[in-house]
Write a protein that holds these residues in place. Structure first.
Motif, mmCIF file in Angstrom:
data_model
loop_
_atom_site.group_PDB
_atom_site.id
_atom_site.type_symbol
_atom_site.label_atom_id
_atom_site.label_comp_id
_atom_site.label_asym_id
_atom_site.label_seq_id
_atom_site.Cartn_x
_atom_site.Cartn_y
_atom_site.Cartn_z
ATOM 1 N N GLY A 145 20.111 -1.589 -2.755
ATOM 2 C CA GLY A 145 20.750 -2.731 -3.398
ATOM 3 C C GLY A 145 20.262 -4.070 -2.897
ATOM 4 N N ALA A 146 19.096 -4.102 -2.247
ATOM 5 C CA ALA A 146 18.568 -5.351 -1.697
ATOM 6 C C ALA A 146 17.855 -6.185 -2.757
ATOM 7 C CB ALA A 146 17.598 -5.040 -0.555
ATOM 8 N N GLU A 147 17.762 -7.470 -2.454
ATOM 9 C CA GLU A 147 16.885 -8.379 -3.201
ATOM 10 C C GLU A 147 15.563 -8.395 -2.434
ATOM 11 O OE1 GLU A 147 16.616 -13.179 -3.966
ATOM 12 O OE2 GLU A 147 18.595 -12.229 -4.106
ATOM 13 N N VAL A 148 14.485 -7.959 -3.082
ATOM 14 C CA VAL A 148 13.245 -7.665 -2.367
ATOM 15 C C VAL A 148 12.144 -8.672 -2.690
ATOM 16 C CG1 VAL A 148 11.431 -5.945 -1.956
ATOM 17 C CG2 VAL A 148 13.805 -5.209 -2.293
ATOM 18 N N THR A 149 11.516 -9.173 -1.628
ATOM 19 C CA THR A 149 10.370 -10.071 -1.744
ATOM 20 C C THR A 149 9.142 -9.367 -1.182
ATOM 21 O OG1 THR A 149 11.754 -12.049 -1.502
ATOM 22 C CG2 THR A 149 9.393 -12.295 -1.051
ATOM 23 N N VAL A 150 8.089 -9.272 -1.981
ATOM 24 C CA VAL A 150 6.823 -8.678 -1.525
ATOM 25 C C VAL A 150 5.898 -9.773 -1.039
ATOM 26 C CG1 VAL A 150 4.739 -7.439 -2.250
ATOM 27 C CG2 VAL A 150 6.993 -6.669 -3.033
ATOM 28 N N PHE A 151 5.309 -9.572 0.133
ATOM 29 C CA PHE A 151 4.293 -10.471 0.674
ATOM 30 C C PHE A 151 2.950 -9.754 0.620
ATOM 31 C CE2 PHE A 151 8.241 -11.749 2.622
ATOM 32 C CZ PHE A 151 8.173 -13.129 2.694
ATOM 33 N N SER A 152 1.967 -10.391 0.006
ATOM 34 C CA SER A 152 0.642 -9.778 -0.094
ATOM 35 C C SER A 152 -0.425 -10.855 -0.041
ATOM 36 C CB SER A 152 0.516 -8.983 -1.397
ATOM 37 O OG SER A 152 -0.794 -8.467 -1.560
ATOM 38 N N THR A 153 -1.593 -10.499 0.478
ATOM 39 C CA THR A 153 -2.730 -11.437 0.451
ATOM 40 C C THR A 153 -3.461 -11.366 -0.877
ATOM 41 O OG1 THR A 153 -4.159 -9.739 1.436
ATOM 42 C CG2 THR A 153 -3.082 -11.284 2.953
ATOM 43 N N THR A 154 -3.053 -10.443 -1.753
ATOM 44 C CA THR A 154 -3.765 -10.198 -3.018
ATOM 45 C C THR A 154 -2.934 -10.669 -4.205
ATOM 46 O OG1 THR A 154 -4.694 -8.220 -1.967
ATOM 47 C CG2 THR A 154 -4.980 -8.436 -4.352
ATOM 48 N N GLY A 210 0.829 -1.191 0.000
ATOM 49 C CA GLY A 210 0.000 0.000 0.000
ATOM 50 C C GLY A 210 0.861 1.238 0.000
ATOM 51 N N GLY A 211 0.370 2.296 0.680
ATOM 52 C CA GLY A 211 1.086 3.558 0.707
ATOM 53 C C GLY A 211 2.483 3.440 1.271
ATOM 54 N N LEU A 212 2.640 2.683 2.355
ATOM 55 C CA LEU A 212 3.960 2.453 2.932
ATOM 56 C C LEU A 212 4.737 1.393 2.156
ATOM 57 C CD1 LEU A 212 3.189 2.340 6.779
ATOM 58 C CD2 LEU A 212 4.323 4.171 5.543
ATOM 59 N N GLY A 213 4.063 0.297 1.857
ATOM 60 C CA GLY A 213 4.738 -0.849 1.261
ATOM 61 C C GLY A 213 5.404 -0.553 -0.071
ATOM 62 N N HIS A 214 4.711 0.185 -0.944
ATOM 63 C CA HIS A 214 5.305 0.417 -2.264
ATOM 64 C C HIS A 214 6.538 1.307 -2.166
ATOM 65 C CE1 HIS A 214 3.503 4.462 -2.569
ATOM 66 N NE2 HIS A 214 4.107 4.618 -3.721
ATOM 67 N N VAL A 215 6.558 2.222 -1.175
ATOM 68 C CA VAL A 215 7.753 3.042 -0.969
ATOM 69 C C VAL A 215 8.865 2.211 -0.338
ATOM 70 C CG1 VAL A 215 8.695 5.074 0.185
ATOM 71 C CG2 VAL A 215 6.414 5.174 -0.824
ATOM 72 N N ALA A 216 8.494 1.290 0.571
ATOM 73 C CA ALA A 216 9.493 0.404 1.180
ATOM 74 C C ALA A 216 10.220 -0.414 0.122
ATOM 75 C CB ALA A 216 8.827 -0.513 2.198
ATOM 76 N N VAL A 217 9.489 -0.900 -0.872
ATOM 77 C CA VAL A 217 10.116 -1.658 -1.958
ATOM 78 C C VAL A 217 11.139 -0.782 -2.682
ATOM 79 C CG1 VAL A 217 9.727 -2.795 -4.181
ATOM 80 C CG2 VAL A 217 8.140 -3.196 -2.292
ATOM 81 N N LYS A 218 10.747 0.445 -2.986
ATOM 82 C CA LYS A 218 11.647 1.343 -3.720
ATOM 83 C C LYS A 218 12.890 1.682 -2.891
ATOM 84 C CE LYS A 218 7.970 3.507 -6.471
ATOM 85 N NZ LYS A 218 7.415 4.772 -7.000
ATOM 86 N N MET A 219 12.702 1.915 -1.599
ATOM 87 C CA MET A 219 13.837 2.229 -0.734
ATOM 88 C C MET A 219 14.802 1.046 -0.651
ATOM 89 S SD MET A 219 13.715 5.334 0.543
ATOM 90 C CE MET A 219 12.534 6.689 0.721
ATOM 91 N N HIS A 222 18.206 8.860 -5.980
ATOM 92 C CA HIS A 222 17.832 7.581 -6.596
ATOM 93 C C HIS A 222 16.505 7.636 -7.357
ATOM 94 C CE1 HIS A 222 21.085 5.189 -4.796
ATOM 95 N NE2 HIS A 222 20.963 5.992 -3.757
ATOM 96 N N GLY A 223 15.931 8.819 -7.481
ATOM 97 C CA GLY A 223 14.685 8.964 -8.248
ATOM 98 C C GLY A 223 13.487 8.305 -7.589
ATOM 99 N N ILE A 224 13.451 8.291 -6.266
ATOM 100 C CA ILE A 224 12.350 7.644 -5.544
ATOM 101 C C ILE A 224 11.246 8.655 -5.266
ATOM 102 C CG2 ILE A 224 11.651 6.477 -3.418
ATOM 103 C CD1 ILE A 224 14.556 5.482 -3.174
ATOM 104 N N THR A 225 10.042 8.341 -5.720
ATOM 105 C CA THR A 225 8.846 9.105 -5.372
ATOM 106 C C THR A 225 7.746 8.119 -5.037
ATOM 107 O OG1 THR A 225 8.162 9.170 -7.695
ATOM 108 C CG2 THR A 225 9.404 11.070 -6.872
#
Length: 360
Positions: A207-216, A193-202, A319-322
């Motif tokens: 330089g992390a390998e990112v895994t998203v967990f979602s119920t959807t 959501g609002g926090l999660g999508h920014v957390a992925v970008k951060m 890093h162009g994060i918005t």
């Protein structure tokens, strides 16, 4: 007799406020203090809508006093500075986040953790040091002590950058503090959501390998293609959850709904850290052995101090994060709140205050 919001200070202000637990927002004329010697006054250009605003206007946390003008993701342009202001001048682009005051002398303030100051002053809806109430960014202008005003990076968009003042720092700070900011680390993000999508970008920018967990399941493409996450796990699927057991260095959990955390702890490596930035209403259940057997940690984090928030804005600009935003006029704000309640936004509403708020 109590002083009215319109007359308690000398400078007239105009915004939108809720007046009761219905949370319905409507125009309000109020007032702000005169510009003090260390104050910065600025015209509000944009203000993000945080889920906290929705909780607050409906008094879901139990301490709202009305009327309340929300908004703590505020960007604008300086119109006046006090005689002793050192960091800003008229015409500068600036931001104000969740805080406009702290004691400046306690142990937390001394180490730039103003967000944990016991005398912190939130940007809206609470008493300021002079006893008058704070009013947020759903309004035409703001005034704040310069310590709580942030320099806006020149190449960071104002509208899509505004939510970083809450969502950005809320996710950046735990990644930094808990040492989850090293290239090559495997980081999980719970909730998109609002926090999660920014957390992925951060996390990706670190330089992390990112895994998203979602119920959807429908958010898989959005995660992998739109946000460039590396993996997507449907958290309700036991097989998928088992496939990531013992693989992650850390997890940022952004979900505010009640949800089990045992499967998330299982996804951590030994010495892994689960950091909560969402706040479920019910207490969490944690089996002691799920921590003991891997020396794992469950922690929490709340926004960041002013120094770290400035660092985050500069990092985002580099890093162009918005945030992914839907820009709306202020007279759409009640519809936006209804949609926010249904999670019908990808991923943050931002009010175009300057072009849509007109004093009556």
């Amino acid at each position: 007799m109590a002083t009215s919001p319109e007359t308690e200070h000398p400078v007239k202000a105009f915004g939108y406020a809720a007046r009761d637990t219905s949370g319905t927002l409507s125009p309000l004329t109020f007032s702000r203090r005169a510009t003090g010697e260390k104050d910065v006054r600025f015209k509000v250009l944009y203000c993000g809508i945080c889920h906290s605003d929705l909780h607050f206007i409906k008094n879901e946390w139990g301490f709202t006093t009305y009327p309340v003008t929300p908004g703590h993701e505020i960007v604008g342009i300086v119109t006046e500075v006090g005689s002793k202001v050192e960091k800003f001048k008229i015409g500068d682009k600036v931001g104000v986040g969740c805080l406009v005051g702290s004691c400046r002398s306690c142990e937390n303030c001394d180490i730039d953790f103003e967000q944990y100051c016991p005398k912190q002053v939130l940007t809206y809806g609470v008493p300021n040091f002079d006893g008058t109430k704070t009013y947020g960014g759903y309004s035409d202008h703001m005034v704040s002590d310069e310590h709580f005003v942030l320099r806006w990076p020149e190449n960071l968009p104002l509208d899509a950058g505004a939510p970083l003042l809450c969502a950005g720092i809320t996710t950046y700070s735990p990644l930094r503090y808990f040492g989850l900011d090293k290239p090559g680390m495997k980081i999980g993000v719970v909730g998109l959501g609002g926090l999660g999508h920014v957390a992925v970008k951060m996390a990706k920018a670190f330089g992390a390998e990112v895994t998203v967990f979602s119920t959807t399941p429908a958010k898989k493409q959005e995660s992998l293609v739109g946000l460039k996450a590396d993996h997507f796990i449907v958290s309700k699927d036991e097989k998928e959850m088992q496939s990531v057991a013992g693989t992650l260095d850390g997890i940022i959990d952004t979900v505010s709904a009640t949800h089990p955390i045992a499967p998330l702890l299982n996804a951590l490596k030994a010495q892994g850290k689960l950091v909560l930035v969402g706040a479920p209403e019910k207490p969490l259940e944690v089996a002691a052995f799920s921590l003991i057997m891997g020396r794992k940690i469950v922690g929490g984090s709340n926004i960041g101090g002013l120094k770290e928030t400035q660092e985050m804005l500069d990092f985002a600009a580099k890093h162009g994060i918005t945030a992914d935003v839907e820009v709306i006029p202020i007279d759409y704000v009640n519809t936006a709140m209804e949609r926010l309640l249904k999670s019908d936004v990808r991923y943050r509403f931002v009010i175009d205050v300057a072009n849509s708020l007109k004093a009556e």
